[in-house]
Design a protein around this motif. Structure first.
Motif, PDB file in Angstrom:
ATOM      1  N   VAL A  23      66.305 -49.634  32.598  1.00 20.28           N
ATOM      2  CA  VAL A  23      65.495 -50.252  33.621  1.00 20.28           C
ATOM      3  C   VAL A  23      65.524 -51.635  33.405  1.00 20.28           C
ATOM      4  O   VAL A  23      65.178 -52.203  32.394  1.00 20.28           O
ATOM      5  CB  VAL A  23      64.093 -49.647  33.745  1.00 20.28           C
ATOM      6  CG1 VAL A  23      63.434 -50.371  34.979  1.00 20.28           C
ATOM      7  CG2 VAL A  23      64.118 -48.177  34.042  1.00 20.28           C
ATOM      8  N   GLU A  24      65.845 -52.412  34.483  1.00 20.26           N
ATOM      9  CA  GLU A  24      65.776 -53.891  34.358  1.00 20.26           C
ATOM     10  C   GLU A  24      64.522 -54.342  34.832  1.00 20.26           C
ATOM     11  O   GLU A  24      63.957 -54.017  35.925  1.00 20.26           O
ATOM     12  CB  GLU A  24      66.814 -54.487  35.201  1.00 20.26           C
ATOM     13  CG  GLU A  24      66.908 -55.955  35.372  1.00 20.26           C
ATOM     14  CD  GLU A  24      67.902 -56.813  36.022  1.00 20.26           C
ATOM     15  OE1 GLU A  24      67.785 -57.794  36.697  1.00 20.26           O
ATOM     16  OE2 GLU A  24      68.986 -55.987  36.700  1.00 20.26           O
ATOM     17  N   LEU A  25      63.901 -55.291  34.251  1.00 20.29           N
ATOM     18  CA  LEU A  25      62.535 -55.642  34.573  1.00 20.29           C
ATOM     19  C   LEU A  25      62.540 -57.166  34.255  1.00 20.29           C
ATOM     20  O   LEU A  25      62.080 -58.032  33.379  1.00 20.29           O
ATOM     21  CB  LEU A  25      60.978 -55.166  33.470  1.00 20.29           C
ATOM     22  CG  LEU A  25      61.356 -53.430  33.648  1.00 20.29           C
ATOM     23  CD1 LEU A  25      60.267 -53.007  32.651  1.00 20.29           C
ATOM     24  CD2 LEU A  25      60.893 -53.336  34.953  1.00 20.29           C
ATOM     25  N   SER A  26      63.159 -57.783  35.495  1.00 19.53           N
ATOM     26  CA  SER A  26      63.392 -59.104  35.497  1.00 19.53           C
ATOM     27  C   SER A  26      62.030 -60.040  35.232  1.00 19.53           C
ATOM     28  O   SER A  26      61.242 -59.859  35.951  1.00 19.53           O
ATOM     29  CB  SER A  26      64.198 -59.714  36.700  1.00 19.53           C
ATOM     30  OG  SER A  26      65.449 -59.000  37.041  1.00 19.53           O
ATOM     31  N   GLY A  27      62.183 -61.192  34.333  1.00 20.50           N
ATOM     32  CA  GLY A  27      61.266 -61.868  33.868  1.00 20.50           C
ATOM     33  C   GLY A  27      59.981 -61.604  33.200  1.00 20.50           C
ATOM     34  O   GLY A  27      59.106 -62.378  32.862  1.00 20.50           O
ATOM     35  N   GLN A  28      60.437 -60.204  32.526  1.00 25.14           N
ATOM     36  CA  GLN A  28      59.100 -59.741  31.817  1.00 25.14           C
ATOM     37  C   GLN A  28      59.391 -60.050  30.325  1.00 25.14           C
ATOM     38  O   GLN A  28      60.674 -59.438  30.079  1.00 25.14           O
ATOM     39  CB  GLN A  28      58.591 -58.441  32.202  1.00 25.14           C
ATOM     40  CG  GLN A  28      58.294 -58.036  33.399  1.00 25.14           C
ATOM     41  CD  GLN A  28      57.433 -56.800  33.721  1.00 25.14           C
ATOM     42  OE1 GLN A  28      57.103 -56.088  32.743  1.00 25.14           O
ATOM     43  NE2 GLN A  28      57.602 -56.114  34.962  1.00 25.14           N
ATOM     44  N   PRO A  29      58.478 -60.507  29.716  1.00 24.47           N
ATOM     45  CA  PRO A  29      59.064 -60.538  28.119  1.00 24.47           C
ATOM     46  C   PRO A  29      58.906 -59.152  27.402  1.00 24.47           C
ATOM     47  O   PRO A  29      58.010 -58.346  27.664  1.00 24.47           O
ATOM     48  CB  PRO A  29      57.844 -61.617  27.545  1.00 24.47           C
ATOM     49  CG  PRO A  29      56.891 -61.411  28.622  1.00 24.47           C
ATOM     50  CD  PRO A  29      57.336 -61.128  29.844  1.00 24.47           C
ATOM     51  N   GLN A  30      59.430 -59.245  26.449  1.00 19.23           N
ATOM     52  CA  GLN A  30      59.596 -57.785  25.610  1.00 19.23           C
ATOM     53  C   GLN A  30      58.295 -57.252  25.054  1.00 19.23           C
ATOM     54  O   GLN A  30      58.089 -56.277  25.123  1.00 19.23           O
ATOM     55  CB  GLN A  30      60.602 -58.057  24.328  1.00 19.23           C
ATOM     56  CG  GLN A  30      60.636 -57.034  23.397  1.00 19.23           C
ATOM     57  CD  GLN A  30      61.308 -57.129  22.205  1.00 19.23           C
ATOM     58  OE1 GLN A  30      61.988 -58.235  21.847  1.00 19.23           O
ATOM     59  NE2 GLN A  30      61.809 -56.183  21.592  1.00 19.23           N
ATOM     60  N   ALA A  31      57.266 -58.282  24.449  1.00 19.72           N
ATOM     61  CA  ALA A  31      56.120 -58.059  24.195  1.00 19.72           C
ATOM     62  C   ALA A  31      55.100 -57.643  25.222  1.00 19.72           C
ATOM     63  O   ALA A  31      54.478 -56.366  24.846  1.00 19.72           O
ATOM     64  CB  ALA A  31      55.506 -59.354  23.484  1.00 19.72           C
ATOM     65  N   GLN A  68      57.354 -54.599  15.829  1.00 20.08           N
ATOM     66  CA  GLN A  68      57.874 -55.370  16.876  1.00 20.08           C
ATOM     67  C   GLN A  68      59.381 -55.317  16.854  1.00 20.08           C
ATOM     68  O   GLN A  68      60.295 -55.314  15.878  1.00 20.08           O
ATOM     69  CB  GLN A  68      57.604 -56.736  16.976  1.00 20.08           C
ATOM     70  CG  GLN A  68      57.961 -57.570  18.036  1.00 20.08           C
ATOM     71  CD  GLN A  68      57.630 -58.876  18.090  1.00 20.08           C
ATOM     72  OE1 GLN A  68      56.640 -59.314  17.395  1.00 20.08           O
ATOM     73  NE2 GLN A  68      57.930 -59.813  18.884  1.00 20.08           N
ATOM     74  N   GLY A  69      60.086 -54.758  17.801  1.00 18.29           N
ATOM     75  CA  GLY A  69      61.530 -54.964  17.862  1.00 18.29           C
ATOM     76  C   GLY A  69      62.105 -53.482  17.562  1.00 18.29           C
ATOM     77  O   GLY A  69      63.286 -52.994  17.551  1.00 18.29           O
ATOM     78  N   PRO A  93      62.017 -51.590  24.012  1.00 21.53           N
ATOM     79  CA  PRO A  93      61.779 -52.771  24.999  1.00 21.53           C
ATOM     80  C   PRO A  93      62.522 -53.725  24.591  1.00 21.53           C
ATOM     81  O   PRO A  93      63.075 -53.845  23.337  1.00 21.53           O
ATOM     82  CB  PRO A  93      60.105 -52.980  24.863  1.00 21.53           C
ATOM     83  CG  PRO A  93      59.838 -51.631  24.089  1.00 21.53           C
ATOM     84  CD  PRO A  93      60.726 -51.160  23.301  1.00 21.53           C
ATOM     85  N   LYS A  94      62.835 -54.556  25.486  1.00 20.79           N
ATOM     86  CA  LYS A  94      63.799 -55.753  25.227  1.00 20.79           C
ATOM     87  C   LYS A  94      63.404 -56.913  26.144  1.00 20.79           C
ATOM     88  O   LYS A  94      62.497 -56.551  27.119  1.00 20.79           O
ATOM     89  CB  LYS A  94      65.309 -55.473  25.280  1.00 20.79           C
ATOM     90  CG  LYS A  94      65.819 -54.873  26.676  1.00 20.79           C
ATOM     91  CD  LYS A  94      67.072 -54.415  26.628  1.00 20.79           C
ATOM     92  CE  LYS A  94      67.591 -53.906  27.750  1.00 20.79           C
ATOM     93  NZ  LYS A  94      68.965 -53.055  27.695  1.00 20.79           N
ATOM     94  N   GLU A  95      64.004 -58.081  26.187  1.00 18.80           N
ATOM     95  CA  GLU A  95      63.677 -59.144  27.257  1.00 18.80           C
ATOM     96  C   GLU A  95      64.344 -58.738  28.407  1.00 18.80           C
ATOM     97  O   GLU A  95      65.280 -58.438  28.615  1.00 18.80           O
ATOM     98  CB  GLU A  95      64.255 -60.534  26.589  1.00 18.80           C
ATOM     99  CG  GLU A  95      63.501 -60.990  25.387  1.00 18.80           C
ATOM    100  CD  GLU A  95      62.219 -61.362  25.653  1.00 18.80           C
ATOM    101  OE1 GLU A  95      61.790 -62.021  26.764  1.00 18.80           O
ATOM    102  OE2 GLU A  95      61.341 -61.085  24.587  1.00 18.80           O
ATOM    103  N   GLY A  96      63.207 -58.531  29.326  1.00 23.81           N
ATOM    104  CA  GLY A  96      63.797 -58.295  30.773  1.00 23.81           C
ATOM    105  C   GLY A  96      64.425 -56.812  31.177  1.00 23.81           C
ATOM    106  O   GLY A  96      64.812 -56.508  32.137  1.00 23.81           O
TER     107      GLY A  96
END
Length: 323
Positions: free
Chosen positions: A201-209, A238-239, A281-284
């Motif tokens: 799933v792409e979540l544009s603009g949302q940081p991984q944390a 984290q990660g 989770p990942k960046e975006g």
């Protein structure tokens, strides 16, 4: 919450191999939601189930009660015929085994959506189907008949109403140690099939944390919507991937009830459906994998695909605002 980009990719695969279940340290049960809250969420998932040049029919499967053995849904219809055409008396008929629970001693297998002339949309009509007609937690395409009058001529057409597989499950309220014990004892009998579905799933603009912090609430709602008991395993660093267990048992057996075609077989009373949900989770964005184990391949496929679909709706679809 900021609007999310509703882009998702889904893949799936089947296997009879054993899924590895992590150790039971540091796990905790996910919060549960009331039947009313979950029904409200299901009420956002309207889907078209019939359409022709005169009429469209929509349905939302709201809830299933294993106590009352009822499957509750809502129906509504919409006129698409020309304004000059007279459309009236819209009814939907269900198969006898799953006929709507009778009101005031009634026995009709039909539900009226519009009595008399219909202009535009009808109101929502609530229906409670007999849950005893269903045995297997697999996606059911319920055959229905749609009937209406157009310029004085009665028209009847066949259609299908999609009922999600997870509506035919009951949450299994246990802890992770009890799940591990069950798997050690019954895996060779009741957990012989496996299916995995992956959704990206792409979540544009949302940081991984932020994604990582909010995702357990998404899984909690997913478990409730899919009639599963959810457990979050030890918090991931984290990660690292987040892992959850979701488990259910089959509906209570009622061998004396008439079953729908294709629903004659039943899962054993002591069988269970076990899902390991892993998320990265990942960046975006986020990658989610739902691995389901059960005694039947079709059950594993149906349940894992439904879980992935609900996760996607919660993250970037019609249920996003509630997540």
């Amino acid at each position: 919450a900021a609007a999310a980009a509703a882009a998702a990719t889904v893949t799936s695969a089947s296997s009879a191999r054993s899924a590895q279940m992590p150790a039971a340290s540091g796990s905790s049960a996910l919060p549960s939601y009331s039947e009313k809250e979950l029904a409200e969420l299901h009420g956002r998932l309207w889907a078209a189930c019939f359409g022709d040049s005169a009429l469209r029919l929509f349905a939302a499967v709201r809830s299933a009660s294993s106590k009352k053995m009822q499957l509750r849904l809502e129906l509504r219809c919409e006129k698409v015929a020309a304004a000059s055409q007279a459309l009236a008396d819209v009814t939907v008929s269900f198969p006898g085994a799953a006929a709507p629970v009778p009101e005031a001693g009634g026995t009709s297998s039909s539900v009226s959506l519009a009595v008399g002339a219909l202009e535009g949309r009808s109101g929502k009509v609530r229906v409670a189907l007999n849950l005893n007609a269903f045995s297997l937690p697999t996606t059911c395409m319920l055959p229905i008949e749609v009937s209406y009058s157009l310029d004085g001529q009665t028209i009847t057409q066949s259609a299908e109403l999609r009922l999600p597989s997870t509506m035919f499950l009951v949450p299994w309220q246990v802890n992770e140690d009890e799940i591990a014990e069950y798997m050690a004892t019954h895996a060779s009998e009741h957990l012989i099939e496996q299916h995995a579905t992956v959704v990206a799933v792409e979540l544009s603009g949302q940081p991984q944390a932020q994604i990582a912090q909010e995702f357990p609430a998404v899984v909690s709602r997913c478990a409730g919507l899919c009639h599963l008991h959810g457990i979050q395993q030890q918090a991931a660093a984290q990660g690292k991937s987040q892992k959850f267990l979701m488990v259910a048992r089959p509906l209570p057996s009622n061998s004396g009830s008439e079953k729908l075609a294709g629903q004659e077989a039943e899962l054993a009373a002591d069988s269970r459906v076990v899902c390991l949900l892993a998320a990265m989770p990942k960046e975006g964005g986020i990658d989610v994998k739902a691995t389901v184990k059960a005694s039947r391949k079709d059950v594993c496929e149906s349940v894992s695909n439904e879980i992935a679909s609900i996760v996607r709706e919660l993250l970037a679809g019609r249920l996003r605002a509630a997540a």
